[in-house]
Scaffold this active site. Sequence first.
Site, PDB file in Angstrom:
ATOM      1  N   LYS A   1     -45.591 -83.840  78.739  1.00  0.00           N
ATOM      2  CA  LYS A   1     -44.569 -83.434  79.710  1.00  0.00           C
ATOM      3  C   LYS A   1     -43.974 -84.650  80.414  1.00  0.00           C
ATOM      4  O   LYS A   1     -44.687 -85.594  80.752  1.00  0.00           O
ATOM      5  CB  LYS A   1     -45.165 -82.496  80.760  1.00  0.00           C
ATOM      6  CG  LYS A   1     -45.693 -81.193  80.192  1.00  0.00           C
ATOM      7  CD  LYS A   1     -46.326 -80.324  81.270  1.00  0.00           C
ATOM      8  CE  LYS A   1     -45.291 -79.708  82.178  1.00  0.00           C
ATOM      9  NZ  LYS A   1     -45.901 -78.746  83.138  1.00  0.00           N
TER      10      LYS A   1
ATOM     11  N   GLY B   1     -37.698 -77.617  80.610  1.00  0.00           N
ATOM     12  CA  GLY B   1     -38.187 -77.732  79.243  1.00  0.00           C
ATOM     13  C   GLY B   1     -37.832 -79.032  78.550  1.00  0.00           C
ATOM     14  O   GLY B   1     -38.270 -79.282  77.424  1.00  0.00           O
TER      15      GLY B   1
ATOM     16  N   GLU C   1     -45.819 -72.640  91.324  1.00  0.00           N
ATOM     17  CA  GLU C   1     -45.817 -72.001  90.017  1.00  0.00           C
ATOM     18  C   GLU C   1     -47.098 -72.299  89.239  1.00  0.00           C
ATOM     19  O   GLU C   1     -47.602 -73.417  89.260  1.00  0.00           O
ATOM     20  CB  GLU C   1     -44.593 -72.447  89.217  1.00  0.00           C
ATOM     21  CG  GLU C   1     -43.289 -72.195  89.973  1.00  0.00           C
ATOM     22  CD  GLU C   1     -42.072 -72.212  89.077  1.00  0.00           C
ATOM     23  OE1 GLU C   1     -42.189 -72.591  87.895  1.00  0.00           O
ATOM     24  OE2 GLU C   1     -40.995 -71.838  89.561  1.00  0.00           O
TER      25      GLU C   1
ATOM     26  N   ARG D   1     -37.345 -75.205  97.285  1.00  0.00           N
ATOM     27  CA  ARG D   1     -36.031 -74.634  97.583  1.00  0.00           C
ATOM     28  C   ARG D   1     -36.123 -73.127  97.437  1.00  0.00           C
ATOM     29  O   ARG D   1     -37.141 -72.580  97.018  1.00  0.00           O
ATOM     30  CB  ARG D   1     -34.992 -75.167  96.592  1.00  0.00           C
ATOM     31  CG  ARG D   1     -35.433 -74.981  95.144  1.00  0.00           C
ATOM     32  CD  ARG D   1     -34.350 -75.286  94.146  1.00  0.00           C
ATOM     33  NE  ARG D   1     -34.840 -75.403  92.782  1.00  0.00           N
ATOM     34  CZ  ARG D   1     -35.182 -74.395  91.995  1.00  0.00           C
ATOM     35  NH1 ARG D   1     -35.116 -73.153  92.447  1.00  0.00           N
ATOM     36  NH2 ARG D   1     -35.617 -74.602  90.764  1.00  0.00           N
TER      37      ARG D   1
ATOM     38  N   ARG E   1     -31.284 -61.629  84.985  1.00  0.00           N
ATOM     39  CA  ARG E   1     -30.206 -62.604  85.144  1.00  0.00           C
ATOM     40  C   ARG E   1     -29.140 -62.329  84.084  1.00  0.00           C
ATOM     41  O   ARG E   1     -29.342 -62.630  82.901  1.00  0.00           O
ATOM     42  CB  ARG E   1     -30.720 -64.030  84.985  1.00  0.00           C
ATOM     43  CG  ARG E   1     -31.801 -64.417  85.971  1.00  0.00           C
ATOM     44  CD  ARG E   1     -32.058 -65.915  85.890  1.00  0.00           C
ATOM     45  NE  ARG E   1     -33.256 -66.306  86.612  1.00  0.00           N
ATOM     46  CZ  ARG E   1     -33.615 -67.567  86.817  1.00  0.00           C
ATOM     47  NH1 ARG E   1     -32.875 -68.546  86.328  1.00  0.00           N
ATOM     48  NH2 ARG E   1     -34.723 -67.856  87.479  1.00  0.00           N
TER      49      ARG E   1
END
Length: 451
Positions: free
Chosen positions: A158, A165, A275, A291, A337
């Site tokens: 990562k 991603g 998360e 945020r 969405r």
Amino acid sequence: MFDKILIANRGEIALRILRAAKELGIATVAVHSTADSEAMHVKLADESVCIGPPAARDSYLNIPSLLAACEITGADAVHPGYGFLSENARFAEILGEHNIAFIGPRPEHIRIMGDKIEAKRTAVRLGIPCVPGSPGAVSDDAEALRIGAEIGYPVLVKAAAGGGGRGMKVAHTAEELPGAISTAKAEAKAAFGDDAVYLEKYLQKPRHIEIQVLADGQGRAIHLGERDCSLQRRHQKIWEEGPSPALNAEQREEIGGIVARAMAELRYIGVGTVEFLYEDGRFYFIEMNTRIQVEHPVTEMITGIDLVNEQIKIAAGSPLTIAQEDVRITGAAIECRVNAEHARTFTPSPGRIAYYHPPGGLGVRVDSAVYQGYVIPPFYDSLVGKLIVHGRSRTEALMRLRRALDEFIVDGVETTLPLFRTLVRNTDIQNGQYDIHWLEEFLAAEAKDEK
């Protein structure tokens, strides 16, 4: 309280902030690019300022233009929404240097959580469970291979400064690891200007669970339950719901309590989302978003708490007035969405909306800034709007979502509405049996069947 808030964003989130400010009796300033001169938030704000041409770098990311807009209008606070400058620590600092309040966290917390390696170190220090992996950026292939052997394959490479991603690769064996690192570093350098990467254990079938927090920077923090955001395409969320069909009340309170205590210790201020990946009954921290989230309406629907309203009041210096025992999770909520994209190829579909009819009725909310005749510009994200439903149970919410999707009409551009109409009728979705890989596997299988 603030006298005037400048909304440093566009689209549905700009309109959402404007509504919250008006309900608090605060004057609003809309900023816009030349492409957004006919946007709904521009029409409804008390004042508006054009800050540049269509390209985001010349308008919504143009800090000098935003400062000038504040000076021209006398705005004493800026709400950044999500995206653009919402997690830019330097922007928050510059506003402070000009005696303008940033409606968000302190710059140091934005920096910490914006660096994935530092965020993980901080999470470990605060007692938040993390995915096994490297303690920091890997220096070379030899170190990476040693860590890979320790945590076991597959491993995830990562980008330290990553998101969305990009700069993320999976190595299933030691032989694949050097190549995955090389590719991830190149992507990270191109996308973020920083090629630092780190390693994490790759979880096979996890869910994406996030905890919503609210804190006042004075040592008080609460959690508002979780959202399940496991239905994703290319690491982009498309369907979010709360509570998660995978968690029970005991698990919710345990992980929520851990996160709330950590945010209180950090003296975090405002809204934030921590998360996790969740697999086999265990939570693994992946990142924190400092945020308001796109999917915040899910939490608002199940708690009755206006997150943007609370965010503004806390930024103005008000202490947190909601205690943890005051938070009640009621029923279930789901958000879809709806994007101006082809429902199968996901090709963007900008253009003029010829006809627009949003659904309504009990428990149905549509957060959108479009209207009939509005032109969706090709320069920004393709979000048409967010359809959010609430029901007394998940089953009721699903049935309400099915009905609302059938009512939702957007003509003139392609949208992802047909995909959601398929998903809401899928047995796995109805049973809550899905993980972060489910949607891409489903789409691949459908594409194969169509050939």
